[in-house]
Scaffold this active site. Sequence first.
Site, mmCIF file in Angstrom:
data_model
loop_
_atom_site.group_PDB
_atom_site.id
_atom_site.type_symbol
_atom_site.label_atom_id
_atom_site.label_comp_id
_atom_site.label_asym_id
_atom_site.label_seq_id
_atom_site.Cartn_x
_atom_site.Cartn_y
_atom_site.Cartn_z
ATOM 1 N N HIS A 255 26.593 -10.741 5.369
ATOM 2 C CA HIS A 255 26.193 -11.997 6.048
ATOM 3 C C HIS A 255 25.621 -11.741 7.440
ATOM 4 O O HIS A 255 25.675 -12.601 8.307
ATOM 5 C CB HIS A 255 27.376 -12.970 6.162
ATOM 6 C CG HIS A 255 28.143 -13.157 4.890
ATOM 7 N ND1 HIS A 255 27.864 -14.159 3.996
ATOM 8 C CD2 HIS A 255 29.152 -12.425 4.355
ATOM 9 C CE1 HIS A 255 28.703 -14.049 2.952
ATOM 10 N NE2 HIS A 255 29.477 -13.003 3.150
ATOM 11 N N ASN B 234 -15.488 -3.497 -23.554
ATOM 12 C CA ASN B 234 -14.108 -3.992 -23.550
ATOM 13 C C ASN B 234 -13.095 -2.862 -23.684
ATOM 14 O O ASN B 234 -12.098 -2.828 -22.962
ATOM 15 C CB ASN B 234 -13.909 -5.019 -24.668
ATOM 16 C CG ASN B 234 -14.829 -6.227 -24.492
ATOM 17 O OD1 ASN B 234 -15.434 -6.385 -23.432
ATOM 18 N ND2 ASN B 234 -14.945 -7.055 -25.519
ATOM 19 N N TYR C 264 -10.587 -10.114 -25.480
ATOM 20 C CA TYR C 264 -11.159 -9.958 -24.150
ATOM 21 C C TYR C 264 -11.766 -11.272 -23.695
ATOM 22 O O TYR C 264 -12.433 -11.975 -24.451
ATOM 23 C CB TYR C 264 -12.239 -8.859 -24.131
ATOM 24 C CG TYR C 264 -12.864 -8.708 -22.747
ATOM 25 C CD1 TYR C 264 -12.280 -7.870 -21.805
ATOM 26 C CD2 TYR C 264 -13.987 -9.454 -22.370
ATOM 27 C CE1 TYR C 264 -12.805 -7.760 -20.518
ATOM 28 C CE2 TYR C 264 -14.511 -9.356 -21.089
ATOM 29 C CZ TYR C 264 -13.922 -8.508 -20.171
ATOM 30 O OH TYR C 264 -14.438 -8.406 -18.901
ATOM 31 N N LYS D 128 -8.969 -6.292 -11.349
ATOM 32 C CA LYS D 128 -9.249 -5.110 -10.522
ATOM 33 C C LYS D 128 -8.849 -5.286 -9.063
ATOM 34 O O LYS D 128 -8.111 -4.474 -8.506
ATOM 35 C CB LYS D 128 -10.737 -4.752 -10.550
ATOM 36 C CG LYS D 128 -11.389 -4.689 -11.905
ATOM 37 C CD LYS D 128 -11.130 -3.412 -12.611
ATOM 38 C CE LYS D 128 -11.756 -3.430 -14.008
ATOM 39 N NZ LYS D 128 -11.821 -4.721 -14.698
ATOM 40 N N GLU E 149 6.610 -4.720 11.247
ATOM 41 C CA GLU E 149 6.334 -6.145 11.000
ATOM 42 C C GLU E 149 5.213 -6.321 9.976
ATOM 43 O O GLU E 149 5.291 -7.154 9.071
ATOM 44 C CB GLU E 149 5.930 -6.839 12.300
ATOM 45 C CG GLU E 149 7.041 -6.962 13.311
ATOM 46 C CD GLU E 149 6.494 -7.442 14.649
ATOM 47 O OE1 GLU E 149 6.343 -8.667 14.805
ATOM 48 O OE2 GLU E 149 6.206 -6.601 15.508
ATOM 49 N N LYS F 211 6.784 -4.976 27.053
ATOM 50 C CA LYS F 211 6.959 -5.029 25.607
ATOM 51 C C LYS F 211 6.589 -3.744 24.886
ATOM 52 O O LYS F 211 5.631 -3.069 25.224
ATOM 53 C CB LYS F 211 6.094 -6.149 25.034
ATOM 54 C CG LYS F 211 6.547 -7.518 25.473
ATOM 55 C CD LYS F 211 7.647 -8.053 24.610
ATOM 56 C CE LYS F 211 7.036 -8.822 23.450
ATOM 57 N NZ LYS F 211 8.086 -9.388 22.611
ATOM 58 N N SER G 223 2.082 -5.350 24.571
ATOM 59 C CA SER G 223 1.601 -6.720 24.630
ATOM 60 C C SER G 223 0.526 -6.790 25.700
ATOM 61 O O SER G 223 0.594 -6.095 26.704
ATOM 62 C CB SER G 223 2.761 -7.652 24.976
ATOM 63 O OG SER G 223 2.268 -8.844 25.562
HETATM 64 N N1 ARG Z 1 -16.775 -5.570 -15.720
HETATM 65 C C1 ARG Z 1 -16.059 -5.973 -16.889
HETATM 66 C C2 ARG Z 1 -14.562 -6.047 -16.617
HETATM 67 O O1 ARG Z 1 -14.153 -5.529 -15.631
HETATM 68 C C3 ARG Z 1 -16.312 -5.004 -17.990
HETATM 69 C C4 ARG Z 1 -16.172 -5.574 -19.357
HETATM 70 C C5 ARG Z 1 -17.208 -6.570 -19.635
HETATM 71 N N2 ARG Z 1 -17.246 -6.908 -21.009
HETATM 72 C C6 ARG Z 1 -17.931 -7.950 -21.429
HETATM 73 N N3 ARG Z 1 -17.920 -8.174 -22.658
HETATM 74 N N4 ARG Z 1 -18.570 -8.728 -20.599
HETATM 75 O O2 ARG Z 1 -13.811 -6.622 -17.338
#
Ligand code: ARG
Length: 464
Positions: free
Chosen positions: A158, A112, A319, A327, A292, A285, A279
Amino acid sequence: MQKNISWGGRFEKGPEAAVAEYTESVSFDKALYAHDIMGSQAHARMLGRQGVITPEEAETLVRGLDAVRAEIEAGRFVWKTELEDVHMNIEARLTELVGDVGKKLHTGRSRNDQVGLAFRLFVSDRVREWQDLARALIGVFADKADRHRQDILPGCTHLQPAQPVSLGHHLLAYAWMLRRDVARMVDCERRARVSPLGAAALAGTTYPLDPPSVAADLGMYGAFDNSMDAVADRDYLLEALFCASCTMMHLSRCCEEIILWANPAFGFVRLSDGYSTGSSIMPQKKNPDVAELMRGKTGRVYGSLTALLTTMKGLPLTYNRDLQEDKEPFLDADRTLSASLHLMAGMLTELTFNTGRMRAACGAGFLNATELADYLVGKGIPFRQAHHMTGAAVALAERNSKPLEGLTLEELRGICDRINDDVYAVLDYEAAMRRRETHGGTGPASVARQLAELRAWLGRKENA
Ligand code: ARG
């Protein structure tokens, strides 16, 4: 069904294949390998300093982790999904390489606080990179603005013609937006680069750890204050995603103008071939696809911010595995923002402005109406009345299908007898731009001041 070596002690069998696939993160968090190793090495050195392990053991761990990094960078590392995440993959390989001492690395630490540290280091570095990319783009805006300080185009409110502005001034508006974006990123990085290591699972630890020394070793601004906050908090990440969203929003607005200006009805810009596409059916085009897509991809960066805000809102301390969902949104936003900043700099460098078309466009839409009103004020007429008289002049010109400066002196005197032939110099479009030398205005001296200020700022190192 493979037993997980790291936490499998109390389990009789490993997770179902579908469960393993659902819960693994190594497929994406391996992007954090360098920062995970950096954090583990700092942890090992601190364990050595504190006498939790011997200095020789610490040295062995640090060197072993160097070897793991070398394997990863050489493409020789075998990532194993059954080891769940980047952290356990690296620790398992370390133990294969250095033997049982590898099993001491995790002393006084939990995944954690480990993942917290690795991700904070990773995000901080990416936010620094964004600052560099944004600064480079500001430099491109400044160079283009410098070249086009004297050229005018219709400034709009505007999306209707309002007053003539210098193209340089218009471009610098984006430079200032980006400068604030950089300031936000600098501020965000100060809160991100703080170490949670030593919080352990949630409550701290019984080992005599020294978290501030780990933070100092890693060049961070400091260590956490509360172990529960340290492993539960992701607000630094939300700030980074907001920084990314806000910068994308600025880029997207600029893209919108480029797209509009590239339309032949405007004809204000010509995109270079390298930043447009054709295009498959319409041979004539030349489409502004990069602009875009940048406008379109802004949506997915907002999506990342919204996703994480939503993930966080109901989480009890501390946690929770939900946090692993932090991520992918960031990795995606980072890819999008970094590429967008880079491509915008390239697209803008190669963009050519059709200043003749811009100048000609100033002739339609009575962009000099404010000049006439101000002129009348100069002749002693109260502004509201001057505004009304100018409205009458505009209506007259419109009826006769000509611009204000196309009205004869007689016609103008019919509206107000204080008008003399000095009015025509006032109605000149370039003059209208040049006279606006007030603070931050579009006049050439003001634009020069802005350029000097931006360039001085770009030249300073740690610029917030
Ligand atoms: N892969 C986990 C994350 O990204 C790591 C931490 C996991 N900790 C746990 N107690 N399961 O959060």
